[in-house]
Design an enzyme around this catalytic site. Sequence first.
Site, short mmCIF file in Angstrom:
data_model
loop_
_atom_site.label_atom_id
_atom_site.label_comp_id
_atom_site.label_asym_id
_atom_site.label_seq_id
_atom_site.Cartn_x
_atom_site.Cartn_y
_atom_site.Cartn_z
N CYS A 2 0.14 -6.72 -5.02
CA CYS A 2 0.80 -6.27 -6.25
C CYS A 2 -0.25 -5.70 -7.21
O CYS A 2 -1.36 -6.20 -7.32
CB CYS A 2 1.54 -7.36 -6.98
SG CYS A 2 2.82 -8.12 -5.99
N ARG A 27 -2.35 -1.88 -3.30
CA ARG A 27 -2.20 -3.33 -3.46
C ARG A 27 -0.83 -3.84 -3.04
O ARG A 27 -0.57 -5.05 -3.02
CB ARG A 27 -2.45 -3.72 -4.91
CG ARG A 27 -3.81 -3.33 -5.43
CD ARG A 27 -3.95 -3.67 -6.89
NE ARG A 27 -3.96 -5.10 -7.09
CZ ARG A 27 -5.05 -5.86 -7.07
NH1 ARG A 27 -6.22 -5.31 -6.85
NH2 ARG A 27 -4.98 -7.15 -7.27
N TRP A 74 4.04 -6.17 -3.49
CA TRP A 74 3.90 -6.64 -2.11
C TRP A 74 4.61 -7.99 -2.10
O TRP A 74 4.14 -8.96 -2.68
CB TRP A 74 2.43 -6.81 -1.75
CG TRP A 74 2.18 -7.12 -0.31
CD1 TRP A 74 1.96 -6.22 0.70
CD2 TRP A 74 2.12 -8.42 0.30
NE1 TRP A 74 1.78 -6.89 1.88
CE2 TRP A 74 1.86 -8.23 1.67
CE3 TRP A 74 2.25 -9.72 -0.17
CZ2 TRP A 74 1.73 -9.28 2.57
CZ3 TRP A 74 2.13 -10.79 0.73
CH2 TRP A 74 1.87 -10.55 2.08
N ASN A 100 1.25 -10.20 -11.06
CA ASN A 100 0.56 -10.23 -9.77
C ASN A 100 0.08 -11.67 -9.55
O ASN A 100 -0.61 -12.21 -10.39
CB ASN A 100 -0.63 -9.26 -9.80
CG ASN A 100 -1.62 -9.48 -8.67
OD1 ASN A 100 -2.81 -9.28 -8.84
ND2 ASN A 100 -1.16 -9.89 -7.50
N GLY A 101 0.50 -12.27 -8.43
CA GLY A 101 0.09 -13.64 -8.15
C GLY A 101 1.26 -14.45 -7.63
O GLY A 101 2.27 -13.88 -7.19
N GLU A 491 -13.75 -5.32 15.23
CA GLU A 491 -13.42 -4.41 14.13
C GLU A 491 -12.63 -3.18 14.63
O GLU A 491 -11.68 -2.75 14.00
CB GLU A 491 -14.72 -3.98 13.42
CG GLU A 491 -14.57 -2.97 12.30
CD GLU A 491 -13.64 -3.39 11.17
OE1 GLU A 491 -13.25 -4.56 11.11
OE2 GLU A 491 -13.28 -2.52 10.36
N LYS A 495 -8.95 -2.25 13.34
CA LYS A 495 -8.60 -0.96 12.73
C LYS A 495 -7.36 -0.38 13.40
O LYS A 495 -6.45 0.10 12.74
CB LYS A 495 -9.74 0.07 12.91
CG LYS A 495 -10.92 0.03 11.99
CD LYS A 495 -10.69 0.38 10.56
CE LYS A 495 -10.17 -0.78 9.77
NZ LYS A 495 -11.06 -1.75 9.19
N GLU A 498 -4.22 -2.42 12.53
CA GLU A 498 -3.81 -2.26 11.13
C GLU A 498 -2.99 -1.00 10.90
O GLU A 498 -2.00 -1.03 10.19
CB GLU A 498 -5.05 -2.18 10.23
CG GLU A 498 -5.70 -3.50 9.92
CD GLU A 498 -6.93 -3.34 9.05
OE1 GLU A 498 -7.03 -4.01 8.04
OE2 GLU A 498 -7.82 -2.51 9.37
N HIS A 514 -12.94 -14.50 31.50
CA HIS A 514 -12.28 -15.75 31.11
C HIS A 514 -10.93 -15.50 30.49
O HIS A 514 -10.49 -16.26 29.63
CB HIS A 514 -13.19 -16.52 30.16
CG HIS A 514 -14.50 -16.88 30.77
ND1 HIS A 514 -14.65 -17.93 31.65
CD2 HIS A 514 -15.72 -16.28 30.68
CE1 HIS A 514 -15.90 -17.99 32.05
NE2 HIS A 514 -16.58 -16.99 31.49
N LYS A 614 -4.28 -4.16 0.44
CA LYS A 614 -5.73 -4.08 0.47
C LYS A 614 -6.38 -5.36 -0.04
O LYS A 614 -7.42 -5.78 0.44
CB LYS A 614 -6.20 -2.89 -0.38
CG LYS A 614 -7.69 -2.71 -0.35
CD LYS A 614 -8.08 -1.30 -0.24
CE LYS A 614 -9.53 -1.12 0.12
NZ LYS A 614 -9.76 -1.28 1.56
#
Length: 619
Positions: A2, A27, A74, A100-101, A491, A495, A498, A514, A614
């Site tokens: 948010c 956000r 969000w 926001n929170g 990573e 990517k 995402e 394994h 983000k």
Amino acid sequence: MCGIIGYSGEQNAPEVLLKGLARLEYRGYDSAGIAVLKGEVIKIIKKQGKLEILKEEIRLRPLEGTTGIGHTRWATHGEPSDRNAHPHNDHREDVAIAHNGIIENYKQLKKELEESGHIFKSETDSEVIAHLIAKEYKGDLRLAVNEAAKQLKGSFAIAVMHQNEPDRIIGIRKDSPLVVGLGKHENFIASDIPAVLEYTKEIIYLENNEVVDIKKGKCAVYNEEGVPIEKIATTIEWNIAQAEKTGYKHFMLKEIFEQPEVLKQTFKKRIKNNKEVVFEELRISEDVFKETRDITIVACGTAYHAGLTGRYMLEKYARLSVGVDTSSEFRYRDPLITKNTLVIVISQSGETADTLAALREAKKKGAKVLAICNVLGSTMAREADGVIYTHAGPEIAVASTKAYSAQLGILYLFTHYLARVRGEAGNCPADFIEKLTKLPELAARMLKHYRKNENKIKEYAAKFHQYYLASDNKSCFLYLGRNINYPNALEGALKLKEISYISAEGYPAGEMKHGPIAVIDENTWVVCIAVKSDTYEKMLSNIQEIKARGGIIVAIVSEKDLTLKGKEADYVIAIPETDEIFSPILVTIPLQLLAYHVASEFGYDIDKPRNLAKSVTVE
Ligand code: G6P
């Protein structure tokens, strides 16, 4: 999660708010809204979906006024919908808030408010804030916000307006970020700097429980007890172009291309006389590092992968034992931390809730905490004992790229610095700095080739897309790396996941037998990081094993190496040659581009992938 913004000035508030929200959209982007105060009336327009939908609504139903607040959401409590979108007001429509929170005790508060006649319209936790402030209001909005805040449990950054108080916006924060932008005849509050960058570079960072009171020509900050306090504004070096796409189709692509320059600046500012690393802004003395017995690195997401890479260099050259943990695990597992442990938190935003909690936990245990952050004045940067800024400029795309390579760059510098300070400089190769400072040039060369279309990544992505459709959506990715490039395998997979929503897993190549080998068939694309290294031969064996099981190989190789081209590898991506230890920064670029182009083939919203945000400022 948010983004909030508030504006009081002389411009048309909806325009300023919408522009600001566009820069905060990273956000959260499942709904957005603004509230504008004109005369003694607050008008709210809010819509489910991306900001464009809200913009269109406002074009059809224009709002006017020079004071307003805005929000991009969000969802945490309550599904994304018009009703749950912010701003929220109380049932008498006196107060409007953007939050926001998370308000942890909202159920209890809601019950009490409902019992005293308040009528709720949404399923959100945030709506209680509007009702609570309306209840506490006795003619001064700041005092009402203060009183309400005392009753809230959880995290919040809130922007508030009251219809009786023209031009006035109150902001307050606790564990969610909030900055104040000081303009000429106008003032702003926002979750992050890019939202106000077009109008001002004079920024005040609010501490927890501080309250800011803005009007068009006034800005005052108060502490928890309501006592006015003096705050010094910081002049931000970022410019607005850094927060714009400047011709690129997506922020992610722009940020990938910015990496050579970001690295150049990262190194230039800290390397003196081409031989020594100096951190001028570091607030931790050399004596602390001399006493350090071990290091724990804590971070989330991409920053965690930077931390994993950091372990290889720090152990090899600074000769300290290094543990690396995800913040959400570290904070709850009662880790063995002593006052001689150096805890390094890595975070682009400096606001990630779990990493912040880990920082506080580490401090509580007596450790010294060093933060590697990108956002100036962020909560972690302020709360840690010392900070090293990555200075990568604003990173807007949700998927981190340039912040990651800047974090790696800082970790190389810190390794060299630590080795020197601890009398271990002899462990570092004599040409460490020389090779390190060549990386920006090598990265630039690679990206130049790519731009000239000598690089085939886009083509490979298109091939994958075809395979994916032909395989009835069964195609998936496995990323394998060894040694210091193992974290890059994680990573690369992250990517792709995402932004392309394709199933992808990163693994140390040596662990392939394994488990992962069981999933390999003709639908499995395996990205093998096979650059020049001490374990190169072993990676070649892994490639044979994958090939024998029908897997499709995408090999990342050093540019002069023709071993795999036209043979075992179905697709080859070459990177400039460098020592293995420095290769991760170069390896990561094609991995970023591969993810970017695959997502692009699928036509996804690359900068704003579904379900992600983000800055994860809630647990
Ligand atoms: C989110 C973002 C990632 C980021 C992670 C950690 O998951 O989508 O890109 O790596 O948070 O964020 P931080 O700001 O702490 O680096």
